[in-house]
Design an enzyme around this catalytic site. Structure first.
Site, PDB file in Angstrom:
ATOM      1  N   CYS A  64      33.537 -95.017 110.895  1.00 48.60           N
ATOM      2  CA  CYS A  64      32.486 -95.214 111.904  1.00 48.60           C
ATOM      3  C   CYS A  64      33.005 -94.948 113.323  1.00 48.60           C
ATOM      4  O   CYS A  64      34.190 -95.126 113.609  1.00 48.60           O
ATOM      5  CB  CYS A  64      31.943 -96.640 111.816  1.00 48.60           C
ATOM      6  SG  CYS A  64      30.716 -96.838 110.505  1.00 48.60           S
TER       7      CYS A  64
ATOM      8  N   HIS B 142      30.549 -87.882 104.651  1.00 47.45           N
ATOM      9  CA  HIS B 142      31.738 -87.135 105.059  1.00 47.45           C
ATOM     10  C   HIS B 142      32.173 -86.173 103.961  1.00 47.45           C
ATOM     11  O   HIS B 142      31.750 -86.284 102.815  1.00 47.45           O
ATOM     12  CB  HIS B 142      32.900 -88.101 105.367  1.00 47.45           C
ATOM     13  CG  HIS B 142      33.493 -88.756 104.159  1.00 47.45           C
ATOM     14  ND1 HIS B 142      32.857 -89.766 103.456  1.00 47.45           N
ATOM     15  CD2 HIS B 142      34.664 -88.550 103.492  1.00 47.45           C
ATOM     16  CE1 HIS B 142      33.604 -90.150 102.434  1.00 47.45           C
ATOM     17  NE2 HIS B 142      34.712 -89.422 102.420  1.00 47.45           N
TER      18      HIS B 142
ATOM     19  N   HIS C 231      30.926 -68.550  98.146  1.00 49.66           N
ATOM     20  CA  HIS C 231      29.954 -69.328  97.366  1.00 49.66           C
ATOM     21  C   HIS C 231      30.321 -70.802  97.395  1.00 49.66           C
ATOM     22  O   HIS C 231      31.468 -71.162  97.671  1.00 49.66           O
ATOM     23  CB  HIS C 231      29.895 -68.834  95.913  1.00 49.66           C
ATOM     24  CG  HIS C 231      31.209 -68.909  95.197  1.00 49.66           C
ATOM     25  ND1 HIS C 231      32.197 -67.941  95.320  1.00 49.66           N
ATOM     26  CD2 HIS C 231      31.718 -69.844  94.348  1.00 49.66           C
ATOM     27  CE1 HIS C 231      33.240 -68.282  94.575  1.00 49.66           C
ATOM     28  NE2 HIS C 231      32.979 -69.430  93.982  1.00 49.66           N
TER      29      HIS C 231
ATOM     30  N   PHE D 198      29.470 -87.573  80.286  1.00 51.31           N
ATOM     31  CA  PHE D 198      30.908 -87.801  80.253  1.00 51.31           C
ATOM     32  C   PHE D 198      31.599 -86.541  79.768  1.00 51.31           C
ATOM     33  O   PHE D 198      31.253 -86.011  78.712  1.00 51.31           O
ATOM     34  CB  PHE D 198      31.235 -88.956  79.300  1.00 51.31           C
ATOM     35  CG  PHE D 198      30.890 -90.301  79.866  1.00 51.31           C
ATOM     36  CD1 PHE D 198      31.812 -90.996  80.630  1.00 51.31           C
ATOM     37  CD2 PHE D 198      29.639 -90.858  79.672  1.00 51.31           C
ATOM     38  CE1 PHE D 198      31.492 -92.231  81.174  1.00 51.31           C
ATOM     39  CE2 PHE D 198      29.312 -92.096  80.218  1.00 51.31           C
ATOM     40  CZ  PHE D 198      30.239 -92.778  80.970  1.00 51.31           C
ATOM     41  N   MET D 199      32.562 -86.078  80.530  1.00 52.25           N
ATOM     42  CA  MET D 199      33.373 -84.941  80.091  1.00 52.25           C
ATOM     43  C   MET D 199      34.653 -85.534  79.532  1.00 52.25           C
ATOM     44  O   MET D 199      35.602 -85.799  80.276  1.00 52.25           O
ATOM     45  CB  MET D 199      33.681 -84.017  81.269  1.00 52.25           C
ATOM     46  CG  MET D 199      32.480 -83.288  81.812  1.00 52.25           C
ATOM     47  SD  MET D 199      31.833 -82.062  80.637  1.00 52.25           S
ATOM     48  CE  MET D 199      30.398 -81.500  81.588  1.00 52.25           C
TER      49      MET D 199
HETATM   50  O1  LIG Z   1      30.561 -90.075  71.162  1.00 55.47           O
HETATM   51  P1  LIG Z   1      29.325 -89.341  71.534  1.00 55.47           P
HETATM   52  O2  LIG Z   1      28.176 -90.278  71.746  1.00 55.47           O
HETATM   53  O3  LIG Z   1      28.997 -88.204  70.602  1.00 55.47           O
HETATM   54  O4  LIG Z   1      29.576 -88.632  72.953  1.00 55.47           O
HETATM   55  C1  LIG Z   1      30.745 -88.679  73.709  1.00 55.47           C
HETATM   56  O5  LIG Z   1      31.683 -87.694  73.278  1.00 55.47           O
HETATM   57  C2  LIG Z   1      31.264 -86.335  73.384  1.00 55.47           C
HETATM   58  C3  LIG Z   1      32.398 -85.436  72.964  1.00 55.47           C
HETATM   59  O6  LIG Z   1      33.529 -85.601  73.781  1.00 55.47           O
HETATM   60  C4  LIG Z   1      30.801 -86.001  74.802  1.00 55.47           C
HETATM   61  O7  LIG Z   1      30.215 -84.718  74.815  1.00 55.47           O
HETATM   62  C5  LIG Z   1      29.774 -87.018  75.316  1.00 55.47           C
HETATM   63  O8  LIG Z   1      29.482 -86.751  76.672  1.00 55.47           O
HETATM   64  C6  LIG Z   1      30.362 -88.426  75.153  1.00 55.47           C
HETATM   65  O9  LIG Z   1      29.435 -89.397  75.599  1.00 55.47           O
END
Ligand SMILES: O=P(O)(O)O[C@H]1O[C@H](CO)[C@@H](O)[C@H](O)[C@H]1O
Ligand SMILES: O=P(O)(O)O[C@H]1O[C@H](CO)[C@@H](O)[C@H](O)[C@H]1O
EC number: 2.7.7.12
Lengths: 351, 351
Positions: free
Chosen positions: A55, A166, A299, A315-316
């Site tokens: 701030c 930011h 880009h 979730f990845m």
């Molecule tokens: O265990 P689930 O419910 O199939 O899903 C989970 O594992 C998957 C494989 O890594 C991911 O693609 C999902 O994002 C995750 O939530």
């Protein structure tokens, strides 16, 4: 067998910019979600908090006092991941143990003196000022460093530890991994096809239309054919522009407008302050800035994590970390949803 | 200038297995954390919940009733990202718009009939049973598919939507992205150096010692020189083994033991049920299983997100998504901390 329908039948798609594949399994959207739900966003951030180090007038971790800034404010990160003078690890003694020197600087750019605004709630001239600083900081740090990475982590879900609007700027003595991949792909495409990869890509998307989100006189926003995050977008100038500082005043004004529209759509999607990480990629800078970088097209990437609502994210994890990115709706479905959203912010509508 | 100290001076390191760089900035550990804190884990999961679709005797989403299983239980995922019969998207009409067919199967493997245990709290024979199923499912699905990805998402933070101890198996008609990278790197290393990359790597780590976490007669656990996640580890057999089914009974027993030790250390680190995604990588299978895959060495990756405590994780966001992975403590520091932890689980100690 049934005819192929992208929204029904899983398939893989190729990302020619970063040389990666993604698994598209849109039928997974039918799956119920019983997992982690993100905390809802605190909607009431105080406009000014003298204890918040971003701030105006506040004291930072190193004892420095911020000026009473009225527009943007650029300063050195108090906990930088890159410092200008780190010694070199020296030569590696084995091909499997390679380390190299890394030097650089990390800066923070406050977008606005108020903590309770975000880019989509700022005025066009205010956003334009941010764009001008992005251009000038690229120019300044790019005089010395080969890569200047501007990025914004928005929202606690994206590791942002301070609600004040930011972004960050990390300049490095090396070309980071993803920059190297984009360099390689764009270089190869240019030498094979005689024009920049992203120029041809933008033109194709304008013809095909199904992944376009927004178009303006100077810019395009689209969900890339190979998008990984549910509502990932790519922001491209129509003209061949290699780096931010090359943008004309008209292109900058138009960029402010299209950014405001895109970010308003994002906020409207789940009626929340939409979290994301975004960043700019342009031709390398530094001592080799004068080389031929015509294969580069400027880009910005937007990577937002939300999938189904303000509190349910993608979730990845497992498969994605160990095998390949996987997405649960098609890029065309995502583009259609974003296109259909109003360009007036839900918080202004409710008033 | 000061002599180089990895724990004080940022530098970049190369991952020769996946052809990636990571920025190591250990001095960032001094930074205070004011960002998102993860919800604490619910420590009291009921041992049996008839509404939990992974429990013995429960009814699943598709109406099927689970057997009253007493050991492990393997079944088809009710919401599979990969199905065996998806039609092909057909030929691509442009090099920037490449899509390909993806076929496969997704299975779920319950480790134990009880919901309130995890691998480190299971007995050695129980873990050994899981290992045997991993081997047999690799063999079964590998007869048809070129890649069988076994992975476990543990903890809500890692997108795991069900607390019952389980992992997943996704077999695909294509070699996923990361498998392709590991194939390319291991192939290149073998042809240049005449031996498998990970055999030489394991030998070097045994000599250098500073990144070792655990060693046993048949296995090694270490924090790789190029680790990205704070407490990432790599689990390697000492012998040259290409795939899980090749493991001898003695190697399987020893694997159960070293896994229990590793996962106990993980839980002890922050006295919590440590979240992670883990998975196995071995030589490709399917119709080309008979080709020469001697450059492959079987291994498991563990990717745990926690950084400072049970509730403060590392976020892989802005810079990491747009430029390059970055870590906040050195792999050597992480290995030292893991090495020092007891091999008795904190929950058993407290009793
Ligand atoms: O265990 P689930 O419910 O199939 O899903 C989970 O594992 C998957 C494989 O890594 C991911 O693609 C999902 O994002 C995750 O939530
Ligand atoms: O410096 P910050 O904003 O506190 O930190 C945030 O962004 C960094 C750059 O993407 C990440 O490395 C951190 O994990 C994240 O919490």
């Amino acid at each position: 067998t049934a005819p192929f329908l992208a929204s029904e039948h899983q398939h893989i798609r190729y990302n020619p910019l970063q040389d990666e594949w993604v698994l598209v399994s849109a039928h997974r959207m039918k799956r119920p979600w019983q997992g982690q739900v993100e905390p809802s966003l605190l909607e009431t951030v105080p406009r000014h908090d003298p204890r918040n180090p971003l701030c105006p007038g506040a004291t930072r971790a190193n004892g420095e006092v911020n000026p009473h800034y009225e527009g943007t404010f650029l300063f050195d990160n108090d906990f930088p991941a890159l410092q200008p003078d780190a010694p070199s690890p020296g030569p590696s003694d084995h091909p499997l143990f390679q380390a190299k020197a890394a030097r650089g600087v990390c800066k923070v750019l406050c977008f606005h003196p108020w903590s309770d605004v975000t880019l989509p709630l700022m005025s066009i001239p205010e956003i334009r000022t941010v764009i001008d600083v992005w251009a000038s900081v690229t120019e300044d740090l790019g005089a010395q460093y080969p890569w200047v990475q501007i990025f914004e982590n928005k929202g606690a879900m994206m590791g942002c530890s301070n609600p004040h609007p930011h972004c960050q700027v990390w300049a490095s003595s090396f070309l980071p991994d993803i920059a190297q991949r984009e360099e390689k792909s764009q270089q190869a495409y240019q030498s094979q096809h005689g024009e920049p990869l992203l120029m041809e890509y933008g033109r194709q998307e304008l013809l095909r239309k199904e992944r376009l989100v927004l178009t303006s006189e100077h810019w395009l926003v689209l969900v890339p054919f190979w998008a990984v995050w549910p509502f990932q977008t790519l922001l491209l100038p129509r003209r061949h522009v290699r780096r931010l500082p090359e943008l004309t005043p008209a292109e900058r004004d138009d960029l402010a407008l299209i950014m405001k529209k895109l970010l308003t759509k994002y906020d409207n999607l789940f009626e929340t302050s939409f979290p994301y990480s975004m960043g700019w990629h342009g031709a390398p800078t530094g001592s080799e800035a004068g080389a031929n970088w015509d294969h580069w097209q400027l880009h910005a990437h937007y990577y937002p994590p939300l999938l189904r609502s303000a509190t349910v994210r993608k979730f990845m994890v497992g498969y994605e970390m160990l095998a390949q990115a996987q997405r649960d709706l098609t890029p065309e479905q995502a583009a259609e949803r974003l296109r259909a959203l109003p360009e007036v912010h839900y918080r202004l509508r409710q008033k």
